[in-house]
Scaffold this motif. Structure first.
Motif, PDB file in Angstrom:
ATOM      1  N   ILE A 105       3.038  -4.599   2.018  1.00 15.34           N
ATOM      2  CA  ILE A 105       1.911  -4.243   2.884  1.00 15.34           C
ATOM      3  C   ILE A 105       2.134  -4.769   4.302  1.00 15.34           C
ATOM      4  CG2 ILE A 105      -0.556  -4.520   3.243  1.00 15.34           C
ATOM      5  CD1 ILE A 105      -0.876  -4.737   0.216  1.00 15.34           C
ATOM      6  N   ALA A 106       2.600  -6.009   4.408  1.00 17.97           N
ATOM      7  CA  ALA A 106       2.860  -6.588   5.725  1.00 17.97           C
ATOM      8  C   ALA A 106       3.989  -5.859   6.439  1.00 17.97           C
ATOM      9  CB  ALA A 106       3.194  -8.069   5.585  1.00 17.97           C
ATOM     10  N   SER A 107       4.978  -5.370   5.710  1.00 17.49           N
ATOM     11  CA  SER A 107       6.064  -4.611   6.332  1.00 17.49           C
ATOM     12  C   SER A 107       5.554  -3.308   6.928  1.00 17.49           C
ATOM     13  CB  SER A 107       7.153  -4.329   5.296  1.00 17.49           C
ATOM     14  OG  SER A 107       7.715  -5.528   4.795  1.00 17.49           O
ATOM     15  N   GLY A 108       4.627  -2.653   6.237  1.00 17.92           N
ATOM     16  CA  GLY A 108       4.036  -1.442   6.793  1.00 17.92           C
ATOM     17  C   GLY A 108       3.273  -1.714   8.075  1.00 17.92           C
ATOM     18  N   MET A 109       2.587  -2.854   8.148  1.00 13.13           N
ATOM     19  CA  MET A 109       1.883  -3.217   9.369  1.00 13.13           C
ATOM     20  C   MET A 109       2.858  -3.484  10.508  1.00 13.13           C
ATOM     21  SD  MET A 109      -0.933  -5.754   7.604  1.00 13.13           S
ATOM     22  CE  MET A 109      -1.486  -6.416   9.173  1.00 13.13           C
ATOM     23  N   LEU A 110       3.988  -4.103  10.206  1.00 10.67           N
ATOM     24  CA  LEU A 110       4.990  -4.357  11.236  1.00 10.67           C
ATOM     25  C   LEU A 110       5.570  -3.060  11.774  1.00 10.67           C
ATOM     26  CD1 LEU A 110       6.559  -6.523  12.770  1.00 10.67           C
ATOM     27  CD2 LEU A 110       8.238  -6.532  10.911  1.00 10.67           C
ATOM     28  N   VAL A 111       5.749  -2.072  10.909  1.00 14.69           N
ATOM     29  CA  VAL A 111       6.242  -0.766  11.340  1.00 14.69           C
ATOM     30  C   VAL A 111       5.265  -0.131  12.322  1.00 14.69           C
ATOM     31  CG1 VAL A 111       6.606   1.597  10.539  1.00 14.69           C
ATOM     32  CG2 VAL A 111       7.704  -0.310   9.346  1.00 14.69           C
ATOM     33  N   VAL A 112       3.988  -0.122  11.978  1.00 14.00           N
ATOM     34  CA  VAL A 112       2.978   0.482  12.853  1.00 14.00           C
ATOM     35  C   VAL A 112       2.918  -0.244  14.188  1.00 14.00           C
ATOM     36  CG1 VAL A 112       0.516   0.917  13.111  1.00 14.00           C
ATOM     37  CG2 VAL A 112       1.628   1.389  10.942  1.00 14.00           C
ATOM     38  N   GLY A 113       2.939  -1.569  14.151  1.00 16.05           N
ATOM     39  CA  GLY A 113       2.876  -2.332  15.392  1.00 16.05           C
ATOM     40  C   GLY A 113       4.076  -2.101  16.279  1.00 16.05           C
ATOM     41  N   VAL A 239      -6.495  -3.809   9.564  1.00 13.63           N
ATOM     42  CA  VAL A 239      -7.632  -4.488   8.938  1.00 13.63           C
ATOM     43  C   VAL A 239      -7.569  -4.347   7.420  1.00 13.63           C
ATOM     44  CG1 VAL A 239     -10.144  -4.527   8.742  1.00 13.63           C
ATOM     45  CG2 VAL A 239      -9.069  -4.239  10.989  1.00 13.63           C
ATOM     46  N   PHE A 240      -7.296  -3.126   6.965  1.00 11.36           N
ATOM     47  CA  PHE A 240      -7.217  -2.895   5.520  1.00 11.36           C
ATOM     48  C   PHE A 240      -6.069  -3.675   4.903  1.00 11.36           C
ATOM     49  CE2 PHE A 240      -5.408  -0.578   1.941  1.00 11.36           C
ATOM     50  CZ  PHE A 240      -6.507  -0.465   1.103  1.00 11.36           C
ATOM     51  N   GLY A 241      -4.911  -3.678   5.569  1.00 11.97           N
ATOM     52  CA  GLY A 241      -3.766  -4.394   5.027  1.00 11.97           C
ATOM     53  C   GLY A 241      -3.998  -5.886   4.949  1.00 11.97           C
ATOM     54  N   THR A 242      -4.608  -6.459   5.987  1.00 15.39           N
ATOM     55  CA  THR A 242      -4.896  -7.892   5.965  1.00 15.39           C
ATOM     56  C   THR A 242      -5.882  -8.235   4.852  1.00 15.39           C
ATOM     57  OG1 THR A 242      -4.539  -7.957   8.359  1.00 15.39           O
ATOM     58  CG2 THR A 242      -5.645  -9.839   7.345  1.00 15.39           C
ATOM     59  N   ALA A 243      -6.913  -7.403   4.688  1.00 16.21           N
ATOM     60  CA  ALA A 243      -7.874  -7.644   3.620  1.00 16.21           C
ATOM     61  C   ALA A 243      -7.217  -7.517   2.249  1.00 16.21           C
ATOM     62  CB  ALA A 243      -9.043  -6.663   3.732  1.00 16.21           C
ATOM     63  N   ALA A 244      -6.342  -6.524   2.093  1.00 11.04           N
ATOM     64  CA  ALA A 244      -5.656  -6.347   0.812  1.00 11.04           C
ATOM     65  C   ALA A 244      -4.751  -7.530   0.499  1.00 11.04           C
ATOM     66  CB  ALA A 244      -4.840  -5.056   0.844  1.00 11.04           C
ATOM     67  N   ILE A 245      -4.067  -8.053   1.509  1.00  9.12           N
ATOM     68  CA  ILE A 245      -3.217  -9.219   1.283  1.00  9.12           C
ATOM     69  C   ILE A 245      -4.061 -10.433   0.912  1.00  9.12           C
ATOM     70  CG2 ILE A 245      -1.668 -10.853   2.438  1.00  9.12           C
ATOM     71  CD1 ILE A 245      -0.486  -8.520   3.957  1.00  9.12           C
ATOM     72  N   ILE A 270      -0.176   3.699  -0.554  1.00  2.00           N
ATOM     73  CA  ILE A 270      -0.886   3.272   0.651  1.00  2.00           C
ATOM     74  C   ILE A 270       0.087   2.892   1.755  1.00  2.00           C
ATOM     75  CG2 ILE A 270      -2.349   1.447   1.592  1.00  2.00           C
ATOM     76  CD1 ILE A 270      -3.864   1.482  -1.065  1.00  2.00           C
ATOM     77  N   VAL A 271       1.105   2.104   1.415  1.00  3.83           N
ATOM     78  CA  VAL A 271       2.042   1.635   2.428  1.00  3.83           C
ATOM     79  C   VAL A 271       2.856   2.779   3.012  1.00  3.83           C
ATOM     80  CG1 VAL A 271       4.076   0.192   2.794  1.00  3.83           C
ATOM     81  CG2 VAL A 271       2.160  -0.668   1.456  1.00  3.83           C
ATOM     82  N   LEU A 272       3.195   3.766   2.201  1.00  2.09           N
ATOM     83  CA  LEU A 272       4.004   4.872   2.706  1.00  2.09           C
ATOM     84  C   LEU A 272       3.176   5.921   3.444  1.00  2.09           C
ATOM     85  CD1 LEU A 272       6.545   5.509  -0.201  1.00  2.09           C
ATOM     86  CD2 LEU A 272       6.849   4.148   1.874  1.00  2.09           C
ATOM     87  N   ILE A 273       1.927   6.102   3.056  1.00  6.69           N
ATOM     88  CA  ILE A 273       1.139   7.204   3.620  1.00  6.69           C
ATOM     89  C   ILE A 273       0.345   6.767   4.847  1.00  6.69           C
ATOM     90  CG2 ILE A 273      -0.759   8.796   3.145  1.00  6.69           C
ATOM     91  CD1 ILE A 273       0.203   8.945   0.266  1.00  6.69           C
ATOM     92  N   MET A 274      -0.259   5.585   4.810  1.00  2.95           N
ATOM     93  CA  MET A 274      -1.160   5.196   5.890  1.00  2.95           C
ATOM     94  C   MET A 274      -0.488   5.099   7.262  1.00  2.95           C
ATOM     95  SD  MET A 274      -4.002   2.531   4.384  1.00  2.95           S
ATOM     96  CE  MET A 274      -4.914   2.703   5.920  1.00  2.95           C
ATOM     97  N   PRO A 275       0.768   4.665   7.400  1.00  4.14           N
ATOM     98  CA  PRO A 275       1.370   4.634   8.740  1.00  4.14           C
ATOM     99  C   PRO A 275       1.711   6.003   9.304  1.00  4.14           C
ATOM    100  CG  PRO A 275       2.431   3.048   7.272  1.00  4.14           C
ATOM    101  CD  PRO A 275       1.595   3.949   6.421  1.00  4.14           C
TER     102      PRO A 275
END
Length: 315
Positions: A105-113, A239-245, A270-275
């Motif tokens: 999940i955190a890796s997906g957030m890093l990709v988006v950022g 926000v969703f990823g942080t809450a999920a973690i 979730i990780v593959l689709i949301m970004p």
């Protein structure tokens, strides 16, 4: 002899004290501090750019778009740095599935950022190429044109690279979660199919963007209406990823041995689709500096009107 026997009888989800999982040579816990620092450093650079734009006390549509992307990138990267920092303390024995779920999940957030930051840099460069602020012609304009072209192509390349890395992380996650037991029917093809589908979507997005209406960058060069979509999607995922973690970290280790199939499938999905909506929106809304460089006019810009003799430009 006793330790060897215990290791042979241990379940596949057992985690070593350093966070390494059975069947892999990668420790999500050991790599988390470096990822947290990377996200934090990027967030710091984004904040510095945000302050720099505000201190100039000049407003334009392009600077507004740049600020929007920098705000989204800062929020995503700041929360991602915190999310990776949570992984550094998760060294409980048997927490392999939980650790890798958090890491994915955190890796997906890093990709988006990362994509948001690079896109913001492209918009920042485009804001300094506005005809009202740049002299026409000259080697300076040629240099800005080459720099913008390089940065714009870098955004496309980084977007493709992040998709590949994210699909690889998802593939490794499935391999770790189902180590020692039968994998589901979708485990073998989810990664390559994801790359093909998202790659095709990115190609169509760039193709449609190239066919879109061309305008002067000083007026409204691109379809900025996609930027709010990218902003909302990026912040929502952060926000969703942080809450999920946070929820994942608070669950006991016994709930992750083994990882439920439904949880693994939802995490990968979730990780593959949301970004994807964020990345596609950012690619479609990229500034078109070919129409906004000094001395250039868009095909639909209309005839050049004579200056008003009594206007502010009159001698």
């Amino acid at each position: 002899m006793t330790s060897t026997t215990a290791g042979a009888l241990a379940p596949p989800e057992v985690t070593a004290p350093d966070g390494a999982c059975a069947g892999t040579g990668w420790s999500a816990v050991a790599s988390a501090p470096a990822n947290s620092q990377l996200a934090g450093v990027l967030a710091g650079f984004v904040f510095a750019g945000f302050v720099m734009i505000l201190t100039e006390r000049r407003t334009s549509p392009l600077r507004t778009a740049t600020l929007r992307l920098f705000i989204a990138g800062f929020i995503v990267l700041a929360l991602d740095s915190y999310a990776f920092s949570l992984l550094t303390g998760d060294v409980a024995t048997g927490a392999c599935g939980r650790v890798w779920t958090e890491s994915l999940i955190a890796s997906g957030m890093l990709v988006v950022g990362a994509v948001a930051v690079i896109s913001g840099m492209a918009w920042l460069l485009a804001s300094y190429e506005e005809p009202a602020e740049s002299p026409a012609g000259g080697t300076g304009a040629e240099g800005m044109r080459a720099l913008e072209r390089l940065l714009r192509r870098s955004v496309y390349g980084i977007a493709v690279l992040t998709v590949l890395l994210l699909s690889t992380a998802a593939h490794d996650y499935v391999h770790v979660v189902y180590d020692g037991r039968r994998a589901p029917w979708w485990a073998s093809w989810v990664s390559p199919l994801y790359v093909l589908l998202v790659g095709a979507a990115m190609t169509v997005t760039v193709w449609r963007r190239q066919r879109g209406q061309t305008r002067r960058i000083g007026d409204q060069a691109v379809r900025r209406s996609e930027l709010p979509v990218a902003f909302v999607c990026a912040v929502s995922y952060a926000v969703f990823g942080t809450a999920a973690i946070g929820v994942t970290t608070s669950t006991p280790v016994s709930a992750w041995n083994p990882v439920p199939a439904a949880v693994a499938a939802c995490t990968v999905g979730i990780v593959l689709i949301m970004p994807v909506p964020t990345v596609l929106a950012l690619l479609y809304a990229m500034p078109r500096a070919a129409t906004g460089l000094p001395g250039q006019r868009a095909p639909d810009a209309g005839p050049v009107s004579a200056p008003d003799p009594g206007g502010p430009d009159a001698a």
